[in-house]
Design a protein around this motif. Structure first.
Motif, short mmCIF file in Angstrom:
data_model
loop_
_atom_site.label_atom_id
_atom_site.label_comp_id
_atom_site.label_asym_id
_atom_site.label_seq_id
_atom_site.Cartn_x
_atom_site.Cartn_y
_atom_site.Cartn_z
N ALA A 113 11.94 1.59 -5.31
CA ALA A 113 10.82 0.67 -5.12
C ALA A 113 10.30 0.79 -3.69
O ALA A 113 11.07 1.00 -2.76
CB ALA A 113 11.27 -0.75 -5.39
N THR A 114 8.98 0.67 -3.53
CA THR A 114 8.40 0.73 -2.18
C THR A 114 8.28 -0.68 -1.59
O THR A 114 8.43 -1.67 -2.31
CB THR A 114 6.98 1.34 -2.21
OG1 THR A 114 6.14 0.48 -2.99
CG2 THR A 114 6.98 2.73 -2.80
N ASP A 115 8.02 -0.75 -0.29
CA ASP A 115 7.77 -2.05 0.36
C ASP A 115 6.27 -2.34 0.43
O ASP A 115 5.86 -3.33 1.03
CB ASP A 115 8.35 -2.05 1.79
CG ASP A 115 9.85 -1.80 1.78
OD1 ASP A 115 10.49 -2.26 0.82
OD2 ASP A 115 10.36 -1.16 2.72
N ASP A 116 5.47 -1.48 -0.18
CA ASP A 116 4.01 -1.59 -0.11
C ASP A 116 3.54 -2.91 -0.74
O ASP A 116 3.67 -3.12 -1.95
CB ASP A 116 3.40 -0.39 -0.88
CG ASP A 116 1.91 -0.30 -0.68
OD1 ASP A 116 1.31 -1.30 -0.21
OD2 ASP A 116 1.34 0.76 -0.99
N LYS A 117 2.99 -3.79 0.10
CA LYS A 117 2.57 -5.11 -0.39
C LYS A 117 1.30 -5.04 -1.24
O LYS A 117 0.99 -5.96 -2.00
CB LYS A 117 2.38 -6.07 0.78
CG LYS A 117 3.71 -6.52 1.37
CD LYS A 117 3.54 -7.73 2.27
CE LYS A 117 4.87 -8.35 2.64
NZ LYS A 117 5.84 -7.45 3.26
N THR A 118 0.54 -3.94 -1.09
CA THR A 118 -0.70 -3.81 -1.87
C THR A 118 -0.43 -3.23 -3.25
O THR A 118 -1.30 -3.24 -4.12
CB THR A 118 -1.71 -2.89 -1.15
OG1 THR A 118 -1.14 -1.57 -1.06
CG2 THR A 118 -2.05 -3.40 0.23
N ALA A 119 0.79 -2.73 -3.46
CA ALA A 119 1.12 -2.11 -4.75
C ALA A 119 1.42 -3.17 -5.80
O ALA A 119 1.95 -4.24 -5.47
CB ALA A 119 2.33 -1.19 -4.59
#
Lengths: 76, 330
Positions: free
Chosen positions: B279-285
């Protein structure tokens, strides 16, 4: 995290059962009189509005539940 | 019941073998035409052909026509037309990039044959509490159900074998539930969906030789939704589909609008050095089911697939319990 998803799934199922009860006991008996042939149509519109409100409430509860379950899981 | 055994057996065998036999030539045909996309979850540059929808729809149409010859139900005609329309919609989306509105709107139109053939009952059945009659509201439900089930299956078609494997579990669960509520004819009509999915899974499972594409995923989802309506088991069908519903719910509640996956900029998952998914930490994902499964740590594509199948089995068991609860009244 994976147990949280099972918990969320189970919570969704319980909400479906409770929602079913509300629909049958509240929506089902609604009847409108005094508008002639339009009675069934008006009753259907009222049922539709209540159903939409119930769905919105259902989604809001699920959103809260999702945040609660998954934030708790991430913290642990 | 006994007289339904032969149609059930014949249609299931046909459904399975039509897909099993026609998929390899379809793979060859698509390879020749260079209709392939990169498998994003493989280290090497592996190209996988798509769409597998044509063999799926062929299996469904042939097996359901055979069933119609035996049972002569209007419900089967409605099922064939709606599912074929969903295939056509998916095929257009496979060949041409369409807007986010395209699939929901056209799939709602694809549901019209169910209404036109009167292949539904306006009573919505709930476990424990009984039925509620909602004539006008039910028409709206029919028009909503096909886009929802179609897009829901399409949205979990993100990893090798997941959409077809999940469909095997959900559709067989639904068939068992239809037998439990003693709707035997529709139970038999539903069986080809499981066998078509099972045959396609043989080629779709990791490492995939073919992807179903929108045409395949929408066909499976639309047929599932149609069975739910004509069988009067909408609530049970929703329960069996819960993991996929959760995926759509998480996606929509994080993105907050109806968009195509390709329009999303943020990446919900990325690869580790050994090409596991994490999992990414990308808040826009967007938040998705796969991203949540990966929140506990990186997993291989196969492990995630099996985690989703386990969720499918869990919701299938809940669906069976729900079906038993249909016969109980408080």
């Amino acid at each position: 995290m994976r147990t949280g998803i099972y918990g969320f799934l189970f919570a969704m199922w319980i909400l479906i059962l409770i929602g079913g009860g509300i629909v049958v006991t509240i929506l089902g008996p609604i009847e409108v009189t005094g508008y002639g042939d339009a009675n069934w149509f008006i009753a259907s519109v009222i049922k539709a509005i209540i159903a939409i409100i119930l769905v919105v409430i259902w989604i809001l509860i699920l959103s809260k539940m999702k945040n609660w379950i998954f934030k708790k899981e991430i913290r642990t | 019941m006994i007289d339904l055994v032969i149609p059930a057996f014949v249609s299931c065998v046909i459904a399975f073998f039509v897909v099993f036999v026609t998929t390899p030539p379809l793979i060859k045909f698509l390879k020749k035409r260079n209709m392939a996309v990169k498998d994003m979850n493989k280290k090497e540059d592996i190209m996988v052909v798509r769409p597998g929808g044509p063999s799926i729809i062929l299996g469904i149409i042939v097996s359901e026509i055979v069933l119609y010859a035996f049972l002569q139900l209007n419900e089967i005609i409605a099922l064939i037309i709606t599912t074929s329309a969903a295939f056509a919609i998916g095929y257009v989306d496979d060949r041409k990039v369409m807007g986010g509105w395209f699939k929901p709107v056209t799939l709602a139109i694809a549901a019209i044959p169910i209404i036109a053939f009167g292949a539904y009952d306006t009573d919505l059945a709930f476990p424990l509490f009984g039925d509620v009659q909602i004539p006008l509201l039910y028409i709206g439900l029919v028009l909503l159900m096909i886009p929802i089930t179609g897009n829901t299956i399409n949205s979990i078609d993100v990893l090798n074998g997941v959409a077809s494997g999940f469909m095997v579990i959900a559709s067989f669960s639904l068939s068992i539930c239809l037998f439990i509520v003693q709707n035997y004819e529709i139970a038999i009509v539903s069986l080809p969906l499981g066998f078509v999915s099972l045959a396609f899974y043989k080629y779709h499972k990791i490492p995939s030789r073919i992807f179903p594409g929108d045409s395949g995923a929408l066909t499976l989802g639309a047929m599932y939704g149609t069975i739910a309506i004509i069988g009067g088991v909408e609530i049970i069908a929703a329960v069996a589909l819960l993991p996929a519903v959760i995926n759509s719910f998480l996606f929509l509640s994080s993105v907050k609008k109806i968009v195509e996956h390709r329009q999303i900029k943020g990446k919900p998952v990325e690869h580790t050095e050994d090409f596991k998914l994490k999992a990414t930490d990308d808040k826009t994902a967007p938040v998705t089911l796969v991203r949540l499964l990966l929140a506990g740590g990186p997993l291989s594509e196969k492990q995630i697939g099996f985690a989703i199948f386990k969720l499918g089995i869990f919701s299938g068991i809940l669906a069976v319990i729900t079906a038993f609860m249909m016969g109980v009244s408080l």
